[in-house]
Design an enzyme around this catalytic site. Structure first.
Site, PDB file in Angstrom:
ATOM      1  N   HIS A 181       4.071   1.814 -12.223  1.00 22.08           N
ATOM      2  CA  HIS A 181       2.619   2.043 -12.271  1.00 22.08           C
ATOM      3  C   HIS A 181       2.240   3.094 -11.229  1.00 22.08           C
ATOM      4  O   HIS A 181       2.090   2.796 -10.053  1.00 22.08           O
ATOM      5  CB  HIS A 181       1.887   0.729 -12.009  1.00 22.08           C
ATOM      6  CG  HIS A 181       0.433   0.751 -12.401  1.00 22.08           C
ATOM      7  ND1 HIS A 181      -0.281   1.904 -12.583  1.00 22.08           N
ATOM      8  CD2 HIS A 181      -0.439  -0.276 -12.652  1.00 22.08           C
ATOM      9  CE1 HIS A 181      -1.519   1.610 -12.927  1.00 22.08           C
ATOM     10  NE2 HIS A 181      -1.640   0.287 -12.975  1.00 22.08           N
ATOM     11  N   HIS A 184      -4.302   5.155 -11.875  1.00 22.91           N
ATOM     12  CA  HIS A 184      -5.543   4.408 -11.640  1.00 22.91           C
ATOM     13  C   HIS A 184      -5.892   4.152 -10.179  1.00 22.91           C
ATOM     14  O   HIS A 184      -6.644   3.233  -9.868  1.00 22.91           O
ATOM     15  CB  HIS A 184      -5.510   3.074 -12.398  1.00 22.91           C
ATOM     16  CG  HIS A 184      -5.177   3.230 -13.842  1.00 22.91           C
ATOM     17  ND1 HIS A 184      -4.727   2.188 -14.626  1.00 22.91           N
ATOM     18  CD2 HIS A 184      -5.200   4.317 -14.649  1.00 22.91           C
ATOM     19  CE1 HIS A 184      -4.496   2.624 -15.851  1.00 22.91           C
ATOM     20  NE2 HIS A 184      -4.779   3.922 -15.893  1.00 22.91           N
ATOM     21  N   TYR A 186      -3.833   3.254  -7.671  1.00 23.72           N
ATOM     22  CA  TYR A 186      -2.996   2.310  -6.934  1.00 23.72           C
ATOM     23  C   TYR A 186      -1.980   3.080  -6.087  1.00 23.72           C
ATOM     24  O   TYR A 186      -2.046   4.303  -5.987  1.00 23.72           O
ATOM     25  CB  TYR A 186      -2.359   1.313  -7.899  1.00 23.72           C
ATOM     26  CG  TYR A 186      -3.407   0.463  -8.583  1.00 23.72           C
ATOM     27  CD1 TYR A 186      -4.219  -0.399  -7.857  1.00 23.72           C
ATOM     28  CD2 TYR A 186      -3.620   0.545  -9.958  1.00 23.72           C
ATOM     29  CE1 TYR A 186      -5.203  -1.160  -8.465  1.00 23.72           C
ATOM     30  CE2 TYR A 186      -4.613  -0.210 -10.583  1.00 23.72           C
ATOM     31  CZ  TYR A 186      -5.404  -1.058  -9.829  1.00 23.72           C
ATOM     32  OH  TYR A 186      -6.392  -1.794 -10.426  1.00 23.72           O
TER      33      TYR A 186
END
Length: 377
Positions: A181, A184, A186
């Site tokens: 990931h 977004h 993070y």
């Protein structure tokens, strides 16, 4: 929207979306993926029988590749909830092994999304209340300073090792690949974006330097798994609560970000947008996934309000969304703008969304109605 199963659109959807595709050593049976969606249905970070059933139901409903909800890597600052699953610990990994087994029993493939939230964490939050928020410069997405700590080299090394261990565990317990990931706002994305990365060392500065942390994670993951075990990297321009943010303002800047990641061992990219049909840069109709494929030559997953009219952010805020036709999506897929399409809310509404689309049963698709979703089952 009503489309006859014998219509040209139905036949084209079946033909284009039912084709298998190979990523690394994995053959995905069709071009439909399930997008990762945080659920918080795993008390103690342990995915139980209901989680296994949730994913198995989507595999049985025709999804070719499932990307799980974000799951925390083994670092105390990685998360902010005790109900989000973790990808470390004996009980947690045993639960995930059963999830993978259930999906495989239904003919699907599945990869876990490994996640570290970085400066999105608040002081005192579980699962480790004493853990500080950490990030490239200790700066939140809104520019707030002093709410966390800038990562030392030891911190960086620990997080890199945690991602690598998570990937190794994913392969060991039977998953088909892994997704990192990097989107977004993070942790990995906090390094990629100049708004949160103010470092003056080798991990900050120009776009290539800001990519170093992500590339080192990819390289460590690549070294920890088999050569043909797929490594997918998810990234975005937008950040949570900052939808105008951009890590790359031009195709050349995007190339500077993606090239080191591809060289480090990414097998496929997952380009996250809010509306897949919007062009990414002036002068071209290509969306972010299209530019990613053009620049890297790697397989790419597109995502962003597929099958529904209205972006997913409003959907998760409780707004309904009518069904949107997918002719434009099929046009783009037909000209190889991207390789797979990831579906989110539509699969929450209907676990059989993929099977209906693959069979041309568009007349059976329903509007997304969050009020009707008592639980994400």
């Amino acid at each position: 929207m009503s489309v006859s199963p014998s219509s040209p659109s139905a036949a084209r959807a079946a033909q284009l979306l039912s084709r298998p595709i190979t990523i690394g050593g994995l053959t995905v049976p069709n071009r439909i993926a399930m997008a990762p969606m945080t659920r918080q249905f795993s008390p103690g970070g342990i995915p139980g029988k209901a989680v296994a059933a949730y994913y198995a139901r989507r595999a049985a409903g025709g999804v070719g590749l499932i990307v799980t909800e974000g799951t925390y890597v083994d670092h105390e600052s990685a998360g902010s909830s005790d109900n989000v699953p973790r990808f470390h610990g004996e009980e947690q990994l045993a639960g995930w092994a059963k999830v993978a087994e259930a999906v495989h029993a239904e003919g699907g493939t599945i990869v876990p999304q490994l996640w570290h939230i970085g400066m999105a964490r608040n002081a005192g939050q579980p699962p480790y209340a004493d853990a500080p928020a950490v990030g490239p410069s200790g700066i939140r997405l809104d520019g707030t300073e002093g709410a966390g700590k800038a990562m030392t080299q030891a911190d960086l090394d620990d997080v890199i090792a945690a991602f690598a261990q998570g990937a190794a565990d994913a392969e060991r317990i039977g998953f088909d690949g892994v997704e990192l990931h990097g989107a977004h706002g993070y942790l990995i994305d906090q390094f990629l974006w100049h708004g949160t990365n103010r470092r003056a060392d080798g991990y900050g500065g120009d776009p290539v330097a800001r990519t170093r942390f992500g590339a080192e994670i990819v390289a460590a993951v690549r070294a920890a798994v088999s050569p043909d075990f797929p490594v997918i990297f998810r990234y975005s321009q937008w950040k949570s609560d900052n939808y105008d943010a951009r890590i790359a303002a031009t195709p050349a800047e995007l190339d500077a970000v993606l090239a080191p990641l591809a060289a480090a061992g990414v097998d496929a990219f997952h380009a996250s947008t809010r509306r897949y049909w919007l062009p990414e840069f002036d002068g071209s109709d290509l969306n972010l996934a299209g530019w990613t494929r053009k620049l890297t030559g790697k397989p790419v997953i597109t995502v962003g309000s597929i099958g529904l009219d209205g972006d997913f952010i409003r959907g998760f805020q409780g707004e309904s969304a009518p069904v949107r036709g997918i002719d434009d999506l099929l046009d783009r897929l037909e000209r190889d703008e991207f390789d797979l399409v990831a579906v989110g809310r539509a699969l929450l509404q209907d676990p059989e969304w993929a099977a209906k689309v693959l069979a041309g049963r568009f007349d059976q698709l329903a509007d997304y109605n969050p009020a009707a979703l008592r639980t994400l089952v």
